[in-house]
Design an enzyme around this catalytic site. Sequence first.
Site, mmCIF file in Angstrom:
data_model
loop_
_atom_site.group_PDB
_atom_site.id
_atom_site.type_symbol
_atom_site.label_atom_id
_atom_site.label_comp_id
_atom_site.label_asym_id
_atom_site.label_seq_id
_atom_site.Cartn_x
_atom_site.Cartn_y
_atom_site.Cartn_z
ATOM 1 N N HIS A 190 -20.096 12.808 3.085
ATOM 2 C CA HIS A 190 -20.506 13.939 3.918
ATOM 3 C C HIS A 190 -20.308 15.282 3.208
ATOM 4 C CE1 HIS A 190 -16.210 13.346 4.743
ATOM 5 N NE2 HIS A 190 -16.141 14.607 5.123
ATOM 6 N N HIS A 243 2.721 12.059 -1.417
ATOM 7 C CA HIS A 243 2.320 13.458 -1.284
ATOM 8 C C HIS A 243 3.463 14.356 -1.784
ATOM 9 C CE1 HIS A 243 -1.326 12.671 1.039
ATOM 10 N NE2 HIS A 243 -0.628 11.861 1.825
ATOM 11 N N SER A 261 0.851 -1.184 0.000
ATOM 12 C CA SER A 261 0.000 0.000 0.000
ATOM 13 C C SER A 261 0.883 1.229 0.000
ATOM 14 C CB SER A 261 -0.908 -0.004 1.233
ATOM 15 O OG SER A 261 -1.737 1.144 1.244
ATOM 16 N N HIS A 272 -2.278 7.271 -4.892
ATOM 17 C CA HIS A 272 -2.451 6.160 -3.961
ATOM 18 C C HIS A 272 -2.559 4.876 -4.766
ATOM 19 C CE1 HIS A 272 -5.552 3.330 -2.298
ATOM 20 N NE2 HIS A 272 -4.684 3.295 -1.317
ATOM 21 N N HIS A 325 -5.813 7.220 -16.934
ATOM 22 C CA HIS A 325 -6.893 6.276 -17.204
ATOM 23 C C HIS A 325 -6.567 5.362 -18.387
ATOM 24 C CE1 HIS A 325 -10.136 7.184 -14.360
ATOM 25 N NE2 HIS A 325 -9.614 8.396 -14.319
ATOM 26 N N GLY A 372 -3.303 -3.485 14.038
ATOM 27 C CA GLY A 372 -2.131 -3.267 13.203
ATOM 28 C C GLY A 372 -1.217 -2.192 13.755
ATOM 29 N N ARG A 373 -0.095 -2.023 13.083
ATOM 30 C CA ARG A 373 0.899 -1.042 13.526
ATOM 31 C C ARG A 373 0.436 0.358 13.114
ATOM 32 N NH1 ARG A 373 5.939 1.150 11.427
ATOM 33 N NH2 ARG A 373 7.406 1.491 13.140
ATOM 34 N N VAL A 421 -2.373 -3.150 -3.590
ATOM 35 C CA VAL A 421 -2.732 -4.493 -4.062
ATOM 36 C C VAL A 421 -2.574 -5.442 -2.889
ATOM 37 C CG1 VAL A 421 -2.328 -4.271 -6.543
ATOM 38 C CG2 VAL A 421 -0.393 -4.738 -5.035
ATOM 39 N N ARG A 422 -3.512 -6.393 -2.759
ATOM 40 C CA ARG A 422 -3.529 -7.202 -1.547
ATOM 41 C C ARG A 422 -4.214 -8.545 -1.793
ATOM 42 N NH1 ARG A 422 -7.091 -3.061 -1.413
ATOM 43 N NH2 ARG A 422 -9.306 -3.595 -1.207
#
Length: 303
Positions: A177, A98, A94, A108, A147, A261-262, A111-112
């Site tokens: 929101h 910036h 991940s 960003h 794209h 998680g960390r 893949v997992r």
Amino acid sequence: MSEVNLDAVKNYLLGLQDDICSQLQEEDGHGQFLEDSWEREEGGGGRSRVLTDGRVIEKGGVNFSHVMGSQLPPSATAHRPELAGRAWQAMGVSLVIHPENPYVPTSHANVRLFVAEKEGEAPVWWFGGGFDLTPFYGFEEDVRHWHQVAHDAVAPFGDDIYPEFKQWCDEYFHLKHRNEPRGVGGLFFDDFQRFDFDQSFAFMRAVGDAYIRAYRPIVNARKQMEWGERERLFQLYRRGRYVEFNLVYDRGTIFGLQSGGRTESILMSMPPLVRWEYDWHPQPGTPEAQLYDVFLKPRDWLE
């Protein structure tokens, strides 16, 4: 049905992290990723790599993790309640970049692989990920390139893949929101198992490999553009939207925090500087207004 091959996925992800870090360092020309290896008490660990105060990248993180636990947390079973209580493994890369120059967009990618296991039953697995772009000042040629690379990466897997996962990205990276997109989208997919394991893994690799091909030419084209206080203040204001999305909606952030998680690695996606301003709106006809009027409106960028 091909067999689940955790070692092959892990080796690919480690190589992907290496390649992306190497290419981003080369494009930056000054900054270096510093590595922090860590272990998780319940099981697994990872290696976090963070670059700060580069010539181009103000803060960037590229994380690899392979973690496991005895019970899937609520965020992972919200859409799959039948998996509640199963042991699990998750591994992935991940990243969030910036840049300092407001004309270079934030990006960003992720893949997992998830595997949920129960004694006496075949493991349940799925892939997820994608990549998306968050410009502060829009350039149509950059967004079309982004794209086009996304389209070409997944085209071998079916003509319906790009439009489906492009729309999913537009819908996912939406701040409900504020009724506002986070950026100009890209690809997003989750619970992916529509092929056998080997072909689904190939699909994940196609997406992972495409990210740097999509992003690096944009960085190269914009990193020398001159900018001043006006552009910087707008960038910091728009970064606030990034923080809001990641803390309120992002599945990966929520899963990481719920699963113990960390924290430092989970929140490496946060920008180093950000600002909020009460009820601010851009002046009509300005480049800042153009972002809202032209770019923060989901559309077919390949028309």
